[in-house]
Design an enzyme around this catalytic site. Structure first.
Site, PDB file in Angstrom:
ATOM      1  N   HIS A 233     -10.450  -1.529  36.224  1.00  0.00           N
ATOM      2  CA  HIS A 233     -10.989   0.096  37.489  1.00  0.00           C
ATOM      3  C   HIS A 233     -11.975  -0.683  37.684  1.00  0.00           C
ATOM      4  CE1 HIS A 233      -8.630   1.912  34.268  1.00  0.00           C
ATOM      5  NE2 HIS A 233      -8.152   2.098  35.261  1.00  0.00           N
TER       6      HIS A 233
ATOM      7  N   LYS B  17      -0.922  -7.576  43.295  1.00  0.00           N
ATOM      8  CA  LYS B  17      -0.938  -6.501  42.067  1.00  0.00           C
ATOM      9  C   LYS B  17      -0.405  -4.827  43.079  1.00  0.00           C
ATOM     10  CE  LYS B  17      -3.689  -4.535  39.005  1.00  0.00           C
ATOM     11  NZ  LYS B  17      -4.605  -4.659  37.749  1.00  0.00           N
TER      12      LYS B  17
ATOM     13  N   LYS C 130      -1.103   1.258  45.086  1.00  0.00           N
ATOM     14  CA  LYS C 130      -0.513   2.742  45.892  1.00  0.00           C
ATOM     15  C   LYS C 130      -2.091   2.133  47.760  1.00  0.00           C
ATOM     16  CE  LYS C 130       0.046   7.226  43.808  1.00  0.00           C
ATOM     17  NZ  LYS C 130      -0.964   8.256  43.145  1.00  0.00           N
TER      18      LYS C 130
END
Ligand code: MSP
Length: 642
Positions: free
Chosen positions: A148, A297, A300
């Site tokens: 993350h 990767k 969104k």
């Protein structure tokens, strides 16, 4: 008789976002592996499902103004509906909100708790809310969560812990002594290297003051269990652990499929959980790499999250399945772009598979009215015309590769055989033999071998492209009842096509794809200039003077001293024409045989390089490359084109 059983699983997918290309890949890869094992006489059970508890789901539901369950219902339905769209045939779809699953999670927790492997303790640790887990310092990258990219939060709370450390030596030994436990080898290495450091005990609870959307611990009402402890148990709860018939039948030989992102929960927590609960360890963990889209990767924010439903709508299910299995080397990352899928479809499917299929069946139709004539074993032996050992080699290589989940290699073995068949045609030149009645037995033997070759190809592609396999088998009059498939043993027996079989006229298996034609939205609104300028207007009567006909190229050869011209024989139904076409720079003779073209049939005869040309075939110039006109369905030669 089927005696062997095997159980196949995908990860159960989080319902915090809609399914994308990556989820589709794992489900398809598992479906391919399952179908392959069925061909290898195994009875299989295929499980997939959705993972519905945890922080992530609560947050996603809140963002939509729904309860977690309402939200999970919606997204789980999307995952369920995706399966038939990908032709993935699962036996069961599990949801972690299913009451039966919840009961089994509690049972497993109680069992481990009772055995003394779960203890209560104060803990201060680095918690990543994205991953919903505590991290050890050494697992972080520059102090941040590797997935993350955010620094974890320090959390201090009392929790329940699972004594994983107790089983570290046992696990290392298990991985080392079971060579197929983790595949491919690089992931086994990765896990073993992780296990060189002491394993920390796993925090398996979350206080309800922080999270309520989970399964309550059977031994403490104030806590819910950690999502992974809940999720991993799906693999046995779905089979009705501990007493269910399915569990007894299938658990012993379990094959999990996951991507590299979840190798630790599957390669470390899960075997140790099973060991601690006294449940036999699963047989194999198959780990694949990640799909990137256009080199990045999926995310969104980049806007490259690829919807598998859209891709199948545009390119078709089998083309999509083929592309995914052929393009990714299982274990490594792969890249998805529309250009690569189009070029695979055009080169591998339309050209190699599709053209070879129609080339052979068209010849059988032309020379024998579609009837398989059988073969002459003496001629076959004397002239070395048998394709049997090439087929056996393809089957063996396919089997070896598929067994190891090396899907791209398995496909490579089939395509090698297709290429062998084409070379066989070019070498034996059926069109030349057909000119002399004395060669009839040789021609029959050649066509028999080729049709047999197609039979083998149609059967081997089944796990990857089931629909195309059936379509080919229908044309070959060898469909199995109830859309069955052929086992590897059945495929291996050479000479299965019966003499006298009538073979239907084939439809084109895979029409070529022109990129411009499939993206109408992107090109709509743009006024394309015609280059060169349009010619003078003509009337319909002017146009009617040109006699355009459909034709099938039945032979093609280079013209000596010309690098531009090919000498073609084109079947126009009632007659065969010789046409000299200026396409040699863009088409090899073997690429064009069997192709259906549009012929200007009433063009005055001309002589080119000393050869008579009785017509012209239509083509266009695309980026300095000639592309022949054609049809998206097989048509009879000689039809007028209007
Ligand atoms: N819920 C957990 C799994 C629990 S299994 C007991 C989870 N869910 S997930 O929705 O994040 O799914 C992760 C899996 O989706 C990966 O392991 C892989 O199977 C698939 N993929 C997700 N993104 C992917 C790519 N970009 N490429 C290939 N597969 C990927 O983790």
């Amino acid at each position: 008789m089927t005696t062997k059983k095997q159980f196949f699983t995908t990860p159960i997918y989080y319902v915090n976002a809609k399914p994308h290309l990556g989820h589709a890949y794992t489900s398809i890869a598992t479906d391919v592996a399952t179908r392959f094992k069925q061909m290898d006489n195994h009875e299989t059970f295929f499980l997939t499902g959705t993972d519905e508890h945890g922080d992530k789901i609560v947050q996603a539901a809140q963002a939509q103004g729904n309860t977690p369950k309402e939200y999970a219902d919606q997204i789980s339905t999307l995952f369920q509906n995706l399966l038939p769209k990908l032709n993935v045939k699962n036996n069961h779809f599990i949801r972690t909100t299913d009451p039966d699953h919840i009961n089994v999670v509690k049972k497993v927790l109680s069992k481990i708790y009772d055995s003394g492997d779960i203890y209560f303790s104060n803990y201060e640790g680095l918690y990543c809310f994205g991953c919903e887990r505590f991290y050890q310092e050494r697992e972080l990258t520059d102090g941040k969560c590797p997935d993350h990219g955010k620094a974890p939060t320090v959390i201090k709370e009392s929790n329940y812990f699972f004594k994983m450390s107790k089983y570290q030596e046992w696990l290392i030994n298990h991985i080392k002594t079971n060579p197929d436990f983790i595949r491919p080898a690089q992931y086994k290495k990765e896990l073993l290297s992780f296990l060189k450091e002491p394993l920390e005990d796993l925090c398996i609870s979350r206080p309800k003051s922080r999270l309520t959307w989970g399964i309550t611990l059977p031994f403490d009402e104030d806590y819910v269990t950690y999502v992974w402890f809940d999720a991993l148990v799906n693999y046995i709860s779905a089979l009705g652990y501990p007493d269910g018939e399915l569990f007894k039948k299938f658990w012993a030989d379990t094959r999990h499929f996951v991507a590299k992102d979840i190798i630790k929960p599957h390669g470390i927590y899960w075997p140790i959980m099973l060991k601690a609960a006294g449940i036999p360890i699963y047989k194999g963990l198959n780990v694949h790499g990640f799909w990137n889209v256009k080199g990045s990767k999926m995310s969104k924010s980049i806007g490259n999250v690829t919807d598998p439903v859209k891709v199948t709508d545009i390119y078709g299910i089998d083309s999509f399945r083929y592309f995914l299995m052929r393009e990714m080397v299982f274990g490594l990352d792969a890249n998805f772009t529309e250009e690569t899928i189009i070029s695979r479809i055009n080169a591998d499917l339309a050209n190699d598979l599709g053209n070879t299929f129609s080339r052979i069946l068209s010849m059988n139709l032309r020379y024998f009215d579609g009837e398989v004539k059988g073969y002459d074993s003496k001629i076959e032996k004397d002239k070395g015309l048998s394709l049997s050992s090439d087929a056996s080699l393809a089957i063996d290589e396919f089997k070896k590769a598929m067994e190891l989940c090396e899907f791209h290699k398995g496909i490579g073995a089939i395509w090698q055989f297709i290429s062998t068949m084409n070379k066989y045609i070019d070498k034996n030149k059926p069109w030349a033999l057909a000119k002399d009645e004395a060669n009839i037995r040789v021609l029959e033997t050649i066509l028999y071998n080729l049709v047999e070759g197609l039979r083998v190809v149609s059967c081997l592609i089944y796990p990857i492209m089931p629909q195309t396999s059936f379509k080919m088998q229908k044309a070959l009059s060898m469909e199995k009842e109830n859309k069955g498939f052929y086992t590897l043993d059945e495929i291996s027996a050479w000479g299965q096509v019966k003499k006298g079989t009538l073979i239907a006229k084939p439809d084109s298996l895979f029409p070529r794809i022109e990129k411009d034609k499939i993206k109408p939205k992107e090109t709509a609104g743009q006024t394309k200039m015609f280059k060169p300028a349009l010619k003078e207007e003509i009337t319909i009567d002017d146009f009617a003077k040109i006699d355009l006909r459909t034709g099938t190229v039945i032979s093609a050869e280079k013209i000596e001293k010309s690098n531009k011209l090919l000498k073609l024989k084109v079947d126009l139904g009632a007659q065969t024409r010789q046409i000299i076409a200026g396409i040699a720079k863009n088409y090899n003779p073997d690429q064009i045989i069997g192709k259906q073209v549009i012929v200007v049939a009433n063009l005055k005869e001309a002589t080119l390089m000393g050869e008579t040309s009785q017509g012209m075939i239509l083509a266009t110039d695309n980026k300095k490359k000639l592309v022949l006109s054609g049809f998206d369905k097989e048509i009879l030669p000689g039809n007028p084109v209007k």
